[in-house]
Write a protein that holds these residues in place. Structure first.
Motif, PDB file in Angstrom:
ATOM      1  N   ASP A  30       0.815  -1.210   0.000  1.00 23.10           N
ATOM      2  CA  ASP A  30       0.000   0.000   0.000  1.00 23.10           C
ATOM      3  C   ASP A  30       0.856   1.271   0.000  1.00 23.10           C
ATOM      4  O   ASP A  30       0.372   2.348  -0.330  1.00 23.10           O
ATOM      5  CB  ASP A  30      -0.951   0.013   1.200  1.00 23.10           C
ATOM      6  CG  ASP A  30      -0.228  -0.082   2.535  1.00 23.10           C
ATOM      7  OD1 ASP A  30       0.673  -0.942   2.673  1.00 23.10           O
ATOM      8  OD2 ASP A  30      -0.559   0.700   3.444  1.00 23.10           O
ATOM      9  N   LEU A  31       2.138   1.155   0.338  1.00 20.77           N
ATOM     10  CA  LEU A  31       3.043   2.313   0.378  1.00 20.77           C
ATOM     11  C   LEU A  31       3.986   2.386  -0.824  1.00 20.77           C
ATOM     12  O   LEU A  31       4.719   3.364  -0.955  1.00 20.77           O
ATOM     13  CB  LEU A  31       3.877   2.274   1.667  1.00 20.77           C
ATOM     14  CG  LEU A  31       3.098   2.323   2.978  1.00 20.77           C
ATOM     15  CD1 LEU A  31       4.058   2.165   4.150  1.00 20.77           C
ATOM     16  CD2 LEU A  31       2.304   3.607   3.087  1.00 20.77           C
ATOM     17  N   GLU A  33       3.741   2.994  -4.063  1.00 16.19           N
ATOM     18  CA  GLU A  33       3.642   4.131  -4.973  1.00 16.19           C
ATOM     19  C   GLU A  33       4.143   5.413  -4.315  1.00 16.19           C
ATOM     20  O   GLU A  33       4.865   6.196  -4.938  1.00 16.19           O
ATOM     21  CB  GLU A  33       2.186   4.304  -5.431  1.00 16.19           C
ATOM     22  CG  GLU A  33       2.056   5.281  -6.578  1.00 16.19           C
ATOM     23  CD  GLU A  33       0.639   5.299  -7.133  1.00 16.19           C
ATOM     24  OE1 GLU A  33       0.176   6.414  -7.440  1.00 16.19           O
ATOM     25  OE2 GLU A  33       0.015   4.233  -7.261  1.00 16.19           O
ATOM     26  N   SER A  34       3.796   5.617  -3.059  1.00 15.68           N
ATOM     27  CA  SER A  34       4.212   6.835  -2.347  1.00 15.68           C
ATOM     28  C   SER A  34       5.725   6.928  -2.189  1.00 15.68           C
ATOM     29  O   SER A  34       6.293   8.016  -2.196  1.00 15.68           O
ATOM     30  CB  SER A  34       3.577   6.881  -0.955  1.00 15.68           C
ATOM     31  OG  SER A  34       2.179   6.922  -1.047  1.00 15.68           O
ATOM     32  N   TYR A  35       6.384   5.784  -2.008  1.00 18.94           N
ATOM     33  CA  TYR A  35       7.826   5.776  -1.758  1.00 18.94           C
ATOM     34  C   TYR A  35       8.646   5.338  -2.961  1.00 18.94           C
ATOM     35  O   TYR A  35       9.855   5.207  -2.878  1.00 18.94           O
ATOM     36  CB  TYR A  35       8.144   4.865  -0.564  1.00 18.94           C
ATOM     37  CG  TYR A  35       7.719   5.457   0.754  1.00 18.94           C
ATOM     38  CD1 TYR A  35       8.572   6.296   1.455  1.00 18.94           C
ATOM     39  CD2 TYR A  35       6.467   5.186   1.284  1.00 18.94           C
ATOM     40  CE1 TYR A  35       8.193   6.848   2.669  1.00 18.94           C
ATOM     41  CE2 TYR A  35       6.071   5.731   2.500  1.00 18.94           C
ATOM     42  CZ  TYR A  35       6.936   6.562   3.186  1.00 18.94           C
ATOM     43  OH  TYR A  35       6.557   7.094   4.386  1.00 18.94           O
ATOM     44  N   ASP A  36       7.974   5.052  -4.084  1.00 18.84           N
ATOM     45  CA  ASP A  36       8.654   4.673  -5.324  1.00 18.84           C
ATOM     46  C   ASP A  36       9.618   3.504  -5.098  1.00 18.84           C
ATOM     47  O   ASP A  36      10.808   3.577  -5.376  1.00 18.84           O
ATOM     48  CB  ASP A  36       9.399   5.872  -5.912  1.00 18.84           C
ATOM     49  CG  ASP A  36       9.809   5.626  -7.367  1.00 18.84           C
ATOM     50  OD1 ASP A  36       9.144   4.825  -8.047  1.00 18.84           O
ATOM     51  OD2 ASP A  36      10.815   6.219  -7.809  1.00 18.84           O
ATOM     52  N   ARG A  49      12.738   0.340   2.414  1.00 14.17           N
ATOM     53  CA  ARG A  49      12.420   0.475   0.990  1.00 14.17           C
ATOM     54  C   ARG A  49      13.462  -0.255   0.160  1.00 14.17           C
ATOM     55  O   ARG A  49      14.659  -0.174   0.431  1.00 14.17           O
ATOM     56  CB  ARG A  49      12.416   1.951   0.605  1.00 14.17           C
ATOM     57  CG  ARG A  49      12.221   2.218  -0.864  1.00 14.17           C
ATOM     58  CD  ARG A  49      12.264   3.738  -1.108  1.00 14.17           C
ATOM     59  NE  ARG A  49      12.414   4.036  -2.487  1.00 14.17           N
ATOM     60  CZ  ARG A  49      13.559   4.290  -3.108  1.00 14.17           C
ATOM     61  NH1 ARG A  49      14.687   4.293  -2.423  1.00 14.17           N
ATOM     62  NH2 ARG A  49      13.605   4.549  -4.389  1.00 14.17           N
TER      63      ARG A  49
END
Length: 93
Positions: A30-31, A33-36, A49
């Motif tokens: 779920d994260l 896209e936000s953190y690439d 990441r």
């Protein structure tokens, strides 16, 4: 718990290896896209990441314990492994 890059190895005792969920890490797609990148959450809430395509579904970790302190350290394994659907099915059986 500390998370170190795989090329930074402190003086430690090897304790094993396994998939992220073996050690209570969560795959946080779920994260992504936000953190690439491909996101994971450690049991104590740290976000990790990775941009390595092999980590899209799972991350293979090496666990060490620092002899002097007893601290757990996890390194992203240098063993190239790909998390497979078959592994998930086998584990549920």
């Amino acid at each position: 718990m500390r998370i170190l890059p795989s090329d930074e190895k402190p003086k430690q005792i090897p304790m094993g290896h396994g998939w992220h969920d073996t050690y209570g890490w969560l795959r946080r797609d779920d994260l992504d896209e936000s953190y690439d990148g491909f996101m994971y959450e450690t049991p104590d809430g740290h976000l990790v990441r990775s941009v390595d395509a092999r980590h899209e579904k799972g991350m293979y970790l090496d666990k060490y314990i620092v002899e002097d302190t007893g601290e757990n350290i996890f390194l992203i394994s240098s063993i190239p492994k790909v998390y497979s659907h078959r592994r998930n099915q086998r584990d549920k059986a």
